[in-house]
Design a protein around this motif. Structure first.
Motif, PDB file in Angstrom:
ATOM      1  N   THR A   1      -4.123   7.238 -10.106  1.00 46.06           N
ATOM      2  CA  THR A   1      -5.514   7.253  -9.633  1.00 46.06           C
ATOM      3  C   THR A   1      -6.223   8.491 -10.167  1.00 46.06           C
ATOM      4  O   THR A   1      -7.173   8.396 -10.935  1.00 46.06           O
ATOM      5  N   SER A   2      -5.724   9.684  -9.794  1.00 40.33           N
ATOM      6  CA  SER A   2      -6.449  10.923 -10.138  1.00 40.33           C
ATOM      7  C   SER A   2      -6.707  11.047 -11.631  1.00 40.33           C
ATOM      8  O   SER A   2      -7.825  11.381 -12.052  1.00 40.33           O
TER       9      SER A   2
ATOM     10  N   THR B   1       3.912   7.324  -6.926  1.00 38.00           N
ATOM     11  CA  THR B   1       2.490   7.642  -6.896  1.00 38.00           C
ATOM     12  C   THR B   1       2.331   9.110  -6.528  1.00 38.00           C
ATOM     13  O   THR B   1       2.984   9.595  -5.609  1.00 38.00           O
ATOM     14  N   GLY B   2       1.479   9.805  -7.290  1.00 38.79           N
ATOM     15  CA  GLY B   2       1.245  11.224  -7.025  1.00 38.79           C
ATOM     16  C   GLY B   2       1.656  12.067  -8.212  1.00 38.79           C
ATOM     17  O   GLY B   2       2.839  12.303  -8.447  1.00 38.79           O
ATOM     18  N   GLY B   3       0.662  12.474  -9.009  1.00 40.93           N
ATOM     19  CA  GLY B   3       0.942  13.385 -10.117  1.00 40.93           C
ATOM     20  C   GLY B   3       1.277  12.721 -11.431  1.00 40.93           C
ATOM     21  O   GLY B   3       1.675  13.398 -12.376  1.00 40.93           O
TER      22      GLY B   3
ATOM     23  N   SER C   1      -7.084   0.577   0.678  1.00 45.07           N
ATOM     24  CA  SER C   1      -6.581   0.094   1.974  1.00 45.07           C
ATOM     25  C   SER C   1      -7.698  -0.313   2.909  1.00 45.07           C
ATOM     26  O   SER C   1      -8.708   0.380   3.033  1.00 45.07           O
TER      27      SER C   1
ATOM     28  N   ASN D   1       0.252   0.771   3.750  1.00 46.85           N
ATOM     29  CA  ASN D   1       0.053   2.212   3.596  1.00 46.85           C
ATOM     30  C   ASN D   1       0.123   2.807   4.995  1.00 46.85           C
ATOM     31  O   ASN D   1      -0.863   2.870   5.711  1.00 46.85           O
TER      32      ASN D   1
ATOM     33  N   SER E   1      -5.009  14.942  -7.634  1.00 42.48           N
ATOM     34  CA  SER E   1      -3.651  15.482  -7.768  1.00 42.48           C
ATOM     35  C   SER E   1      -3.500  16.302  -9.042  1.00 42.48           C
ATOM     36  O   SER E   1      -4.310  16.239  -9.964  1.00 42.48           O
TER      37      SER E   1
ATOM     38  N   LYS F   1       4.195   2.141   1.516  1.00 46.35           N
ATOM     39  CA  LYS F   1       3.840   3.446   0.942  1.00 46.35           C
ATOM     40  C   LYS F   1       4.071   4.497   2.014  1.00 46.35           C
ATOM     41  O   LYS F   1       3.509   4.406   3.108  1.00 46.35           O
TER      42      LYS F   1
ATOM     43  N   SER G   1      -3.246   2.633  -8.603  1.00 40.80           N
ATOM     44  CA  SER G   1      -2.903   2.686  -7.177  1.00 40.80           C
ATOM     45  C   SER G   1      -4.140   2.487  -6.303  1.00 40.80           C
ATOM     46  O   SER G   1      -5.274   2.522  -6.784  1.00 40.80           O
ATOM     47  N   ALA G   2      -3.867   2.288  -5.020  1.00 38.90           N
ATOM     48  CA  ALA G   2      -4.945   1.983  -4.070  1.00 38.90           C
ATOM     49  C   ALA G   2      -5.995   3.078  -4.083  1.00 38.90           C
ATOM     50  O   ALA G   2      -5.665   4.259  -4.022  1.00 38.90           O
TER      51      ALA G   2
ATOM     52  N   TYR H   1      -3.723  14.466   3.073  1.00 39.48           N
ATOM     53  CA  TYR H   1      -4.992  15.148   2.847  1.00 39.48           C
ATOM     54  C   TYR H   1      -5.249  16.165   3.955  1.00 39.48           C
ATOM     55  O   TYR H   1      -5.757  15.822   5.016  1.00 39.48           O
TER      56      TYR H   1
HETATM   57  C1  FMN Z   1     -10.611   8.913  -3.483  1.00 41.71           C
HETATM   58  C2  FMN Z   1      -9.233   8.375  -3.162  1.00 41.71           C
HETATM   59  C3  FMN Z   1      -9.114   7.278  -2.310  1.00 41.71           C
HETATM   60  C4  FMN Z   1      -7.859   6.775  -2.004  1.00 41.71           C
HETATM   61  N1  FMN Z   1      -7.741   5.688  -1.172  1.00 41.71           N
HETATM   62  C5  FMN Z   1      -6.514   5.196  -0.881  1.00 41.71           C
HETATM   63  C6  FMN Z   1      -6.360   4.057  -0.059  1.00 41.71           C
HETATM   64  O1  FMN Z   1      -7.320   3.450   0.401  1.00 41.71           O
HETATM   65  N2  FMN Z   1      -5.096   3.642   0.230  1.00 41.71           N
HETATM   66  C7  FMN Z   1      -3.997   4.265  -0.264  1.00 41.71           C
HETATM   67  O2  FMN Z   1      -2.860   3.825   0.003  1.00 41.71           O
HETATM   68  N3  FMN Z   1      -4.107   5.329  -1.070  1.00 41.71           N
HETATM   69  C8  FMN Z   1      -5.330   5.814  -1.386  1.00 41.71           C
HETATM   70  N4  FMN Z   1      -5.438   6.886  -2.207  1.00 41.71           N
HETATM   71  C9  FMN Z   1      -4.207   7.516  -2.737  1.00 41.71           C
HETATM   72  C10 FMN Z   1      -3.876   7.002  -4.144  1.00 41.71           C
HETATM   73  O3  FMN Z   1      -3.559   5.630  -4.128  1.00 41.71           O
HETATM   74  C11 FMN Z   1      -2.658   7.749  -4.709  1.00 41.71           C
HETATM   75  O4  FMN Z   1      -1.509   7.443  -3.961  1.00 41.71           O
HETATM   76  C12 FMN Z   1      -2.845   9.257  -4.701  1.00 41.71           C
HETATM   77  O5  FMN Z   1      -4.122   9.605  -5.191  1.00 41.71           O
HETATM   78  C13 FMN Z   1      -1.784   9.930  -5.578  1.00 41.71           C
HETATM   79  O6  FMN Z   1      -1.791   9.429  -6.890  1.00 41.71           O
HETATM   80  P1  FMN Z   1      -2.513  10.184  -8.114  1.00 41.71           P
HETATM   81  O7  FMN Z   1      -1.834  11.471  -8.326  1.00 41.71           O
HETATM   82  O8  FMN Z   1      -2.345   9.240  -9.268  1.00 41.71           O
HETATM   83  O9  FMN Z   1      -3.946  10.365  -7.725  1.00 41.71           O
HETATM   84  C14 FMN Z   1      -6.697   7.392  -2.559  1.00 41.71           C
HETATM   85  C15 FMN Z   1      -6.831   8.463  -3.429  1.00 41.71           C
HETATM   86  C16 FMN Z   1      -8.084   8.950  -3.749  1.00 41.71           C
HETATM   87  C17 FMN Z   1      -8.183  10.117  -4.704  1.00 41.71           C
END
Ligand code: FMN
Length: 338
Positions: free
Chosen positions: A269-270, A246-248, A46, A135, A220, A172, A20-21, A202
């Motif tokens: 991502t996390s 996305t998330g978790g 983004s 987003n 996450s 998103k 993810s982003a 956040y």
């Molecule tokens: C350091 C960081 C930077 C992120 N930057 C973006 C971003 O630029 N655009 C976006 O849509 N989401 C961004 N996210 C959110 C992630 O794409 C994702 O939706 C979110 O972390 C939840 O997924 P996860 O549980 O796999 O981390 C960011 C997350 C993190 C931790």
């Protein structure tokens, strides 16, 4: 042979795991490494509408104000120009990534006003992006603005993107909407090819010693997945748009749950920031092993099998489960010991 492939916004992906982003996808080296470790698509971080609206004149003007300008603004504007490579570097990254990897490359734009970013979205398309993820992260703190107005703005953004681009557009969203199912149908009708659920909010913390509002970003936890599973399961089969989670999403079990709820893809991502990119290989191996053990032949066969309209107990996603859940706590250890 288990078929892990899936379709997302018309793009054929080799498996349901998308980066993810975020910072995982902010350089060519990282994008190549993600592909090497098995990811099926990447979403670039983004680019913010504010970055596109800052022209060199406004930066100069801000810097020119010198000591009168607030310390935040003098550091903020130049930082913003460079953030996530800035508008020019970003297009270059799309071009290079398209030449270097075979997985789809999705650009991400954080826009709030209808006109602020559409030309740039077209530039992303021309640079070779396979899709755009909008987003939309707006925090509506104005008490005069109604939910209807806010939702109408979202629809308008999607409509404008749809009209101006030929590549698919994903949206998103956060979960802070009072009628998510209706809202998702509105995004669908406006032309969204996918709905990505959900952005994390956040929340800043308060420093009670320094009396400051402190930005905080925590990675996450897998428990955050449940909210996503719930809404994807409810929406699956009710919207034409693909659903992305996305998330978790941290493990193969999380991917399986996401697909069974109705997700076309699950995003990470996390978990990758915490465990490193080799974690992707572990998740993919565990996914195949689990499917093999449970005699699933393909992701398509699993998709939506636990969605609301296919689940053996659709009420589990409704209010009638609420009392059951609350009362189940009472069956655990008594609070007052005899
Ligand atoms: C350091 C960081 C930077 C992120 N930057 C973006 C971003 O630029 N655009 C976006 O849509 N989401 C961004 N996210 C959110 C992630 O794409 C994702 O939706 C979110 O972390 C939840 O997924 P996860 O549980 O796999 O981390 C960011 C997350 C993190 C931790």
């Amino acid at each position: 042979m288990i078929d892990l492939s899936t379709k997302y916004m018309g793009l054929k992906l080799k498996n349901p795991i998308v980066a993810s982003a975020g910072p995982l996808c902010d350089s060519l080296d990282k994008i190549c490494a993600l592909e090497d470790h098995g990811v099926a698509a990447v979403v670039l971080p983004s680019l913010f509408e504010e970055q596109l609206n800052i022209d060199s004149e406004s930066v100069d003007a801000d810097l020119f104000r010198g000591s009168e300008a607030s310390p935040e603004s003098t550091t903020f504007l130049p930082d913003l120009l460079d953030y996530n490579l800035g508008p020019y570097g970003y297009l270059e990254l799309i071009r290079k990534a398209k030449r270097a990897v075979s997985v789809p490359v999705i650009g991400s734009l954080n826009g709030v006003s209808p006109s602020g970013w559409i030309q740039y979205a077209r530039d992303m398309e021309q640079a070779g992006a396979d899709a755009i993820e909008l987003n939309i992260y707006s925090l509506v703190s104005n008490p005069a603005r109604t939910a209807v107005q806010v939702e109408a703005d979202y629809y308008e953004l999607v409509r404008i993107a749809r009209e101006n681009l030929t590549i698919p557009v994903a949206v998103k969203i956060s979960h802070f909407f009072s009628a998510i199912a209706n809202f998702a149908c509105g995004l669908d009708a406006a032309g969204a090819s996918a709905i990505v659920m959900f952005n994390r909010f956040y929340q800043p913390d308060l420093d009670i010693e320094e009396l400051e509002v402190v930005p905080s970003l925590t990675l996450s936890h897998p428990s955050e997945l449940r909210l996503r599973l719930h809404w994807v399961a409810v929406l699956y089969g009710r919207v034409r748009a693909d659903l992305a989670i996305t998330g978790g999403v941290h493990s193969a079990h999380d991917v399986i749950k996401g697909v069974m709820a109705g997700g076309s893809v699950t995003m990470m991502t996390s978990a990758l920031l915490q465990n490193g990119l080799p974690h992707l290989g572990t998740v993919l191996r565990d996914l195949s092993a689990w499917m093999n053990e449970h005699e699933y032949e393909s992701i398509a066969q699993m998709r939506g099998s636990m969605s609301q309209h296919k689940a053996p107990n659709p009420g589990a996603y409704e209010r009638n489960n609420y009392m059951k859940v609350l009362s189940s706590y009472a069956l655990r250890k008594p609070i007052l010991q005899p």
